[in-house]
Design a protein around this motif. Structure first.
Motif, PDB file in Angstrom:
ATOM      1  N   VAL A   3       0.836  -1.303   0.166  1.00 15.64           N
ATOM      2  CA  VAL A   3      -0.063  -0.081   0.121  1.00 15.64           C
ATOM      3  C   VAL A   3       0.826   1.148   0.065  1.00 15.64           C
ATOM      4  N   THR A   4       2.076   1.297   0.879  1.00 10.61           N
ATOM      5  CA  THR A   4       2.933   2.423   1.001  1.00 10.61           C
ATOM      6  C   THR A   4       3.431   2.642  -0.291  1.00 10.61           C
ATOM      7  N   LYS A   5       3.915   1.577  -1.278  1.00  8.86           N
ATOM      8  CA  LYS A   5       4.619   1.783  -2.333  1.00  8.86           C
ATOM      9  C   LYS A   5       3.491   2.428  -3.382  1.00  8.86           C
TER      10      LYS A   5
ATOM     11  N   ALA B 203       5.072   9.366  -2.201  1.00 10.23           N
ATOM     12  CA  ALA B 203       5.074  11.013  -1.967  1.00 10.23           C
ATOM     13  C   ALA B 203       4.916  11.673  -3.395  1.00 10.23           C
ATOM     14  N   ARG B 204       5.588  11.024  -4.419  1.00  8.51           N
ATOM     15  CA  ARG B 204       5.464  11.524  -5.961  1.00  8.51           C
ATOM     16  C   ARG B 204       4.064  11.896  -6.117  1.00  8.51           C
ATOM     17  N   ARG B 205       3.154  10.609  -6.053  1.00 11.57           N
ATOM     18  CA  ARG B 205       1.740  10.817  -6.278  1.00 11.57           C
ATOM     19  C   ARG B 205       1.101  11.598  -5.632  1.00 11.57           C
TER      20      ARG B 205
ATOM     21  N   LEU C 142      -7.868  10.277  -6.428  1.00 14.87           N
ATOM     22  CA  LEU C 142      -6.526   9.512  -6.361  1.00 14.87           C
ATOM     23  C   LEU C 142      -6.987   8.103  -6.293  1.00 14.87           C
ATOM     24  N   LEU C 143      -7.972   7.485  -6.045  1.00 19.07           N
ATOM     25  CA  LEU C 143      -8.321   6.205  -6.228  1.00 19.07           C
ATOM     26  C   LEU C 143      -9.037   5.661  -7.341  1.00 19.07           C
TER      27      LEU C 143
ATOM     28  N   ASP D   8      -4.577   5.405 -11.292  1.00 17.38           N
ATOM     29  CA  ASP D   8      -4.940   5.711 -10.018  1.00 17.38           C
ATOM     30  C   ASP D   8      -4.701   4.650  -8.951  1.00 17.38           C
ATOM     31  N   LEU D   9      -5.009   4.622  -7.778  1.00 14.55           N
ATOM     32  CA  LEU D   9      -4.568   3.528  -6.952  1.00 14.55           C
ATOM     33  C   LEU D   9      -5.127   2.429  -6.879  1.00 14.55           C
ATOM     34  N   ILE D  10      -6.651   2.511  -7.253  1.00 18.18           N
ATOM     35  CA  ILE D  10      -7.144   1.008  -7.293  1.00 18.18           C
ATOM     36  C   ILE D  10      -6.637   0.252  -8.584  1.00 18.18           C
ATOM     37  N   SER D  11      -6.300   0.959  -9.455  1.00 16.56           N
ATOM     38  CA  SER D  11      -5.694   0.118 -10.551  1.00 16.56           C
ATOM     39  C   SER D  11      -4.500  -0.304 -10.042  1.00 16.56           C
TER      40      SER D  11
END
Length: 399
Positions: free
Chosen positions: A98-100, A104-106, A150-151, A204-207
């Motif tokens: 999850v952290t990856k 910070a860039r995203r 974001l997600l 996005d994060l879900i992808s």
């Protein structure tokens, strides 16, 4: 042995713009017994040194789906999922994934978007009726738009999603059947969204989570994928929204501090940290743990194996051993190492995003409306009692 009933927790918000009065007496020892909304009792750890240490202590398990663990509410097992192992090593493995994805860039790449959304909402607020209701006009729309972007949640689903989340987070303010329905609806919605993203991946994060789930050695199973998407949606929206609204109300209650910030915008970051420290919009009911061994505390007392434990972030945040004049709102406070985002392996992965949103929201609001003020006395602002977040539900403002 005393038969006195332990005090109720969460503690009462009285007066409304300050940390609960009960917190002034909690540091005589390292921990105290409290009664939860369910009627169950738990041990509330209150001293900064102990709270910080216990966040990383493997003798405290987050796996609270145990028959002898205290329940926050008899009608909502919000923090229990028997399919998820919240302890190391599984927690460490999934958290690293999850952290990856939550880089910070995203997060930094979102800054222009967050500013754009804030400016648009404030322009709409300026053109709308007065007094304006701060939560609906600004505090809630801002983080929900950001976390959805974001997600990868479609913009047209935001209102629907918010309704599901509000029901999901109810503790005692909704009937059990409504809480259950909201949870089922949110779970189904996310399942459908995940399948859609699987067919149509995006940036996005879900992808990204789906890629980790499907391609990266299957280190995240399907239920974990679902669970983490749900957790990030909720954590990335409702906590920040409540902090923006209720934190701003606290600030507006002190016009002298508002003027001080407007004379020196470099005070915005320290102001945000101080408002986070005072944690005026919630309690620590989400930190429930279960002691799998005896654990000694700094005052010589011992948490016995089998004890249900809450780590009081707000207690730690007002410990005089760490914070000078802890019940004073000091927007110039330095070395403000508060515990509102947790600590150690359970430090909030979304802390950087929350800080950015809070800083942009605070400065943008006070710049756009130099004379903004509460349109109702602080004592009349209603609180969302009986929920995970207990911030103000209505914050009328004028300028």
């Amino acid at each position: 042995m005393s038969t006195q009933t332990p005090p109720r927790y969460p503690f009462a918000w009285n007066p409304p713009m300050q940390m609960p009065e009960a917190l002034k007496d909690v540091h005589e020892s390292s921990a105290m017994e409290v009664t939860l909304p369910s009627g169950d009792t738990a041990t509330l750890v209150t001293r900064y040194q102990d709270v910080r240490a216990l966040f990383a202590d493997k003798r405290l398990s987050r796996n609270i789906a145990r028959p002898d663990c205290a329940r926050i509410s008899k009608d909502n097992d919000l923090f229990m999922d028997p399919h998820i192992d919240p302890d190391p090593p599984k927690h460490t493995q999934v958290r690293s994934l999850v952290t990856k994805a939550f880089t910070a860039r995203r997060i930094e790449a979102l800054r222009p978007y967050v500013q754009e959304v804030a400016d648009e909402l404030l322009e709409e607020m300026a053109a709308g009726p007065r007094p304006a209701e701060l939560n609906e006009a600004f505090a809630f729309p801002l983080p929900i738009k950001v976390i959805c972007k974001l997600l990868g949640v479609p913009a047209e689903d935001r209102d629907q999603f918010r309704g599901y989340v509000d029901g999901f987070l109810a503790v005692t303010k909704l009937p059990p059947e409504e809480i259950g329905k909201a949870r089922q609806n949110l779970w189904k919605y996310l399942g459908d969204l995940i399948e859609d993203k699987r067919k149509n991946p995006a940036d996005d994060l879900i992808s990204e989570f789906i890629r980790v789930r499907d391609e990266d050695d299957n280190r995240m199973n399907e239920h974990e994928l679902h669970f983490w998407c749900q957790g990030l949606l909720i954590a990335g929206y409702v906590t920040t929204a409540s902090q923006i609204g209720t934190g701003t109300a606290v600030l507006l209650h002190r016009p002298d501090l508002v003027r001080e910030i407007q004379a020196d915008w470099s005070l915005v970051p320290s102001t945000v940290e101080e408002l986070l420290r005072t944690q005026i919009m919630g309690s620590s009911v989400g930190t429930m743990r279960y002691a799998i061994e005896d654990i000694p505390l700094s005052d010589g007392s011992v948490i016995k194996k089998g004890t249900s434990v809450l780590l009081s972030e707000e207690g730690a945040n007002c410990d005089r051993r760490v914070f000078e004049n802890p019940f004073e709102l000091d927007i110039r406070r330095q070395e403000n190492h508060h515990m509102t985002f947790g600590a150690g392996i359970h430090y909030c992965v979304g802390a950087a995003l929350a800080r950015m949103e809070l800083q942009i929201a605070t400065e943008s609001l006070l710049r756009r409306f130099p004379d903004i003020h509460l349109a109702k006395p602080a004592e009349e602002l209603p609180r969302a009692l009986g929920g995970f977040m207990e911030g103000f539900t209505e914050i009328p403002v004028d300028w």
